[in-house]
Design an enzyme around this catalytic site. Structure first.
Site, PDB file in Angstrom:
ATOM      1  CG  ASP A   1      -1.999  -0.980   1.237  1.00 49.91           C
ATOM      2  OD1 ASP A   1      -2.219  -1.600   0.187  1.00 49.91           O
ATOM      3  OD2 ASP A   1      -2.622  -1.162   2.296  1.00 49.91           O
TER       4      ASP A   1
ATOM      5  CG  HIS B   1      -6.977  -1.747   2.946  1.00 47.38           C
ATOM      6  ND1 HIS B   1      -6.921  -1.315   4.243  1.00 47.38           N
ATOM      7  CD2 HIS B   1      -8.290  -1.790   2.623  1.00 47.38           C
ATOM      8  CE1 HIS B   1      -8.163  -1.095   4.690  1.00 47.38           C
ATOM      9  NE2 HIS B   1      -9.003  -1.371   3.717  1.00 47.38           N
TER      10      HIS B   1
ATOM     11  CB  THR C   1      -2.713   2.229   9.369  1.00 47.80           C
ATOM     12  OG1 THR C   1      -2.712   0.879   8.885  1.00 47.80           O
ATOM     13  CG2 THR C   1      -2.290   2.236  10.829  1.00 47.80           C
TER      14      THR C   1
ATOM     15  CD  GLU D   1      -3.473 -10.096   8.754  1.00 49.89           C
ATOM     16  OE1 GLU D   1      -3.916 -10.339   7.614  1.00 49.89           O
ATOM     17  OE2 GLU D   1      -2.799  -9.092   9.019  1.00 49.89           O
TER      18      GLU D   1
ATOM     19  N   GLY E   1       2.030  -3.777  12.363  1.00 50.07           N
ATOM     20  CA  GLY E   1       3.073  -3.217  13.228  1.00 50.07           C
ATOM     21  C   GLY E   1       4.313  -4.094  13.361  1.00 50.07           C
TER      22      GLY E   1
ATOM     23  CG  HIS F   1       5.328   1.577   8.335  1.00 55.30           C
ATOM     24  ND1 HIS F   1       5.010   2.784   7.737  1.00 55.30           N
ATOM     25  CD2 HIS F   1       6.357   1.839   9.175  1.00 55.30           C
ATOM     26  CE1 HIS F   1       5.802   3.711   8.207  1.00 55.30           C
ATOM     27  NE2 HIS F   1       6.626   3.180   9.084  1.00 55.30           N
TER      28      HIS F   1
HETATM   29  N1  PXP Z   1      -2.617  -6.718   8.193  1.00 55.60           N
HETATM   30  C1  PXP Z   1      -3.697  -5.910   8.094  1.00 55.60           C
HETATM   31  C2  PXP Z   1      -5.055  -6.514   8.206  1.00 55.60           C
HETATM   32  C3  PXP Z   1      -3.544  -4.531   7.852  1.00 55.60           C
HETATM   33  O1  PXP Z   1      -4.628  -3.733   7.751  1.00 55.60           O
HETATM   34  C4  PXP Z   1      -2.235  -4.006   7.688  1.00 55.60           C
HETATM   35  C5  PXP Z   1      -2.063  -2.554   7.352  1.00 55.60           C
HETATM   36  O2  PXP Z   1      -2.563  -2.290   6.097  1.00 55.60           O
HETATM   37  C6  PXP Z   1      -1.156  -4.884   7.796  1.00 55.60           C
HETATM   38  C7  PXP Z   1      -1.373  -6.231   8.067  1.00 55.60           C
HETATM   39  C8  PXP Z   1       0.249  -4.415   7.639  1.00 55.60           C
HETATM   40  O3  PXP Z   1       0.562  -3.595   8.723  1.00 55.60           O
HETATM   41  P1  PXP Z   1       1.933  -2.799   8.741  1.00 55.60           P
HETATM   42  O4  PXP Z   1       1.897  -1.847   7.601  1.00 55.60           O
HETATM   43  O5  PXP Z   1       1.925  -2.136  10.084  1.00 55.60           O
HETATM   44  O6  PXP Z   1       3.023  -3.835   8.587  1.00 55.60           O
END
Ligand code: PXP
Length: 244
Positions: A9, A43, A100, A151, A192, A215
């Site tokens: 994303d 997403h 987010t 998840e 995270g 991220h």
């Molecule tokens: N899983 C889900 C369901 C999420 O909404 C996100 C963020 O889009 C992530 C994983 C990934 O999270 P991060 O960007 O903090 O690694």
């Protein structure tokens, strides 16, 4: 073998900062796959703040591993998922104002609608995962919805300010994963996760199926390159979980 789903994303977020055509998340998906990603996650938000309809259509054609579409249960988005047919849909809550995704889906409260959308997607050949907080009520509700996967939301663990709290959150995640499996659910985790806390997570729960990470990988990619950032995360997971 814990698999790595790379959430791209943020590549689209950078493109949208200038409303231009680069960097292209489709190119990023190809590089991530060549570097060892087991799946590509995006997403499609209702406000299209990063990934858009064109990206989804092209990614469906280009992704060779597995395309995991994070999505709300809004009618328009469900319609797009039915047309595009990602390999997997991960249902998430969505709020306009959030930076987010802030928490898991309240499956217990939204049971009827979530079950209906899950069934519709599954009938169309799409595997369904529900993004949930590591709470017994939500996990039991997810199993009654008959989703294939949950998840587990790792945000509380990732945000823990010290070792004791992190251990506590890890215990909660471990117990949640056990409960989910005992109910016949398959278990992924994400949110995270970075190059430090992922080690702890996979050592504690080496039988998770997949981690979805965005991220931290894209942030590192800005400095060292996407190929290297994906390869390093893949190696880290292999070293700390897959060789136990
Ligand atoms: N899983 C889900 C369901 C999420 O909404 C996100 C963020 O889009 C992530 C994983 C990934 O999270 P991060 O960007 O903090 O690694």
């Amino acid at each position: 073998m814990i698999k790595l789903g790379v959430n791209i994303d943020h590549i689209a977020t950078l493109r949208q900062a200038r409303k231009t055509i680069e960097p292209d998340p489709v190119a990023a998906a190809v590089i991530a796959e060549l570097a060892g990603a087991d799946g590509i996650t995006v997403h499609l938000r209702e406000d299209r703040r990063h990934i858009n309809d064109r990206d989804i259509a092209l990614l469906r054609k280009v992704v060779r591993t597995r395309l995991n579409l994070e999505m709300s249960i809004a009618k328009e988005i469900v319609g797009i998922a039915m047309r595009v047919k990602p390999d997997q849909a991960t249902l998430v809550p969505e709020k306009r104002q959030e930076i987010t995704t802030e928490g898991g889906l309240n499956v217990a409260a939204g049971f009827k609608k979530i079950k209906e959308v899950t069934g519709k997607l599954q009938k169309n050949g799409i595997i369904v995962s529900l993004f949930v907080d590591p709470e017994e009520e939500q996990i039991r509700a997810a199993s009654k919805v008959k989703a294939e996967f949950i998840e587990l939301h790792t945000g509380m663990f990732a945000k823990a300010k010290n070792g004791i709290n992190a251990e506590k959150e890890l215990d909660i995640l471990e117990q949640s994963a056990k409960l989910a499996k005992s109910l016949g659910l398959r278990v992924n985790a994400g949110h995270g996760l970075d190059y430090w806390n992922t080690k702890q997570l996979v050592q504690k729960i080496p039988d998770l199926e997949e981690l979805n990470i965005g991220h931290a990988i894209i942030a590192r990619a800005v400095l060292v390159g996407l190929d290297k950032a994906v390869g390093e995360m893949k190696a880290l997971i292999d070293n700390y979980a897959n060789k136990v």
